[in-house]
Design an enzyme around this catalytic site. Structure first.
Site, mmCIF file in Angstrom:
data_model
loop_
_atom_site.group_PDB
_atom_site.id
_atom_site.type_symbol
_atom_site.label_atom_id
_atom_site.label_comp_id
_atom_site.label_asym_id
_atom_site.label_seq_id
_atom_site.Cartn_x
_atom_site.Cartn_y
_atom_site.Cartn_z
ATOM 1 N N HIS A 169 21.438 -5.999 44.540
ATOM 2 C CA HIS A 169 21.558 -7.156 45.430
ATOM 3 C C HIS A 169 22.898 -7.867 45.313
ATOM 4 O O HIS A 169 23.085 -8.943 45.893
ATOM 5 C CB HIS A 169 20.410 -8.132 45.140
ATOM 6 C CG HIS A 169 19.996 -8.959 46.306
ATOM 7 N ND1 HIS A 169 20.026 -10.329 46.303
ATOM 8 C CD2 HIS A 169 19.555 -8.590 47.542
ATOM 9 C CE1 HIS A 169 19.602 -10.785 47.463
ATOM 10 N NE2 HIS A 169 19.317 -9.748 48.245
ATOM 11 N N LYS A 171 26.813 -8.986 45.855
ATOM 12 C CA LYS A 171 27.738 -9.082 46.983
ATOM 13 C C LYS A 171 29.079 -9.559 46.423
ATOM 14 O O LYS A 171 29.400 -10.742 46.475
ATOM 15 C CB LYS A 171 27.255 -10.069 48.045
ATOM 16 C CG LYS A 171 25.928 -9.712 48.702
ATOM 17 C CD LYS A 171 24.842 -10.600 48.194
ATOM 18 C CE LYS A 171 23.529 -10.298 48.921
ATOM 19 N NZ LYS A 171 22.407 -11.098 48.360
ATOM 20 N N ASP A 176 42.327 -4.924 43.058
ATOM 21 C CA ASP A 176 43.363 -4.713 42.040
ATOM 22 C C ASP A 176 42.959 -5.283 40.683
ATOM 23 O O ASP A 176 43.736 -5.981 40.022
ATOM 24 C CB ASP A 176 44.696 -5.318 42.493
ATOM 25 C CG ASP A 176 45.306 -4.559 43.660
ATOM 26 O OD1 ASP A 176 45.086 -3.343 43.750
ATOM 27 O OD2 ASP A 176 45.991 -5.184 44.492
#
Length: 253
Positions: A169, A171, A176
């Site tokens: 779940h 996000k 870099d």
């Protein structure tokens, strides 16, 4: 001309003093040049620094009709053009796109659902620049309607998912990341790679039309070193944990 003659005479008559003077002048000149390098490097670094919260809410789409009217002929996406809506969804998504377009070496994305064409296009541009991209997603949602993860997989982006009833779940995205850039340098057997600036993008929002234009969501975009290091470490841990599941689903599509 006269000053040049005087200088030459001083060099002939006082070689030691002249040598010291030349050495001091060279040191001063190099100091000025070094300060100039530091100034422009610091200026570039400040331009890369970002630490802001991007909020998506019910007011983000009230300017959508205006953007459609201002859309350039043949353009797949409308552009922000004199938009006075401070909650503008298009502008807020553009802030994420801006960071992706700045990626120099790597992008690691852990995302539950990803259907945004705008962000997918930014990922494709990164691939064309030679940026290394990895994606971790949920085993079910990777196949959600309009998923751009399977599309990017066909472009060669490695994707891993956990085979479990639990949801992946997360996000977040690391651009870099320090440890990832070091790993890429070792894999490519390079002694040096161009300096870069780590960025983390994390929040509640899925990269979907609903997430950006319908829900109440928040997203933090930051260069904070501790945040980027911790998220990169967790991504690396998950990447290794899901290694056995790579390519079992995605590449057969």
């Amino acid at each position: 001309m006269l000053s040049s003659q005087l200088i030459m005479e001083q060099i002939r008559d006082h070689p030691i003093v002249a040598t010291i003077s030349i050495a001091v002048g060279a040191v001063l000149a190099s100091e000025v040049m070094w300060k100039a390098v530091l100034y422009f490097r610091d200026k570039r670094e400040k331009a890369r620094r970002v630490h802001e919260v991007v909020c998506f809410n019910e007011l983000g789409e009230i300017c959508a009709a205006q953007h459609l009217r201002n859309c350039s002929p043949g353009s797949p996406e409308p552009v922000v053009f004199r938009c006075h809506n401070k909650h503008c969804t298009l502008r807020n998504v553009g802030k994420i796109v801006e960071q992706i377009d700045r990626a120099e070496h790597s992008i690691d994305l852990a995302i539950y659902t990803f259907t945004s064409l705008t962000l997918a296009e930014a990922f494709k541009r990164a691939l064309q620049r030679g940026v290394n991209i990895r994606i971790i997603s949920d085993g079910e949602m990777v196949y959600s309607f309009g998923s751009q993860i399977t599309t990017l997989a066909r472009f060669g982006v490695p994707v891993r998912v956990p085979i479990t009833t639990y949801m992946m779940h997360n996000k977040y995205c690391i651009i870099d990341g320090v440890e990832r850039v070091k790993e890429i340098r070792m894999l490519k057997k390079r002694k040096w790679m161009r300096p870069c600036y780590s960025i983390a993008i994390i929040g509640s929002v899925n990269w979907t039309r609903q997430g950006f234009g319908g829900n109440w969501e928040a997203c933090v975009i930051t260069h904070d070193e501790k945040v980027t290091l911790m998220l990169q470490a967790e991504f690396n841990r998950m990447w290794k944990a899901f290694e056995k599941d790579e390519n079992k689903i995605i590449q057969k599509e």
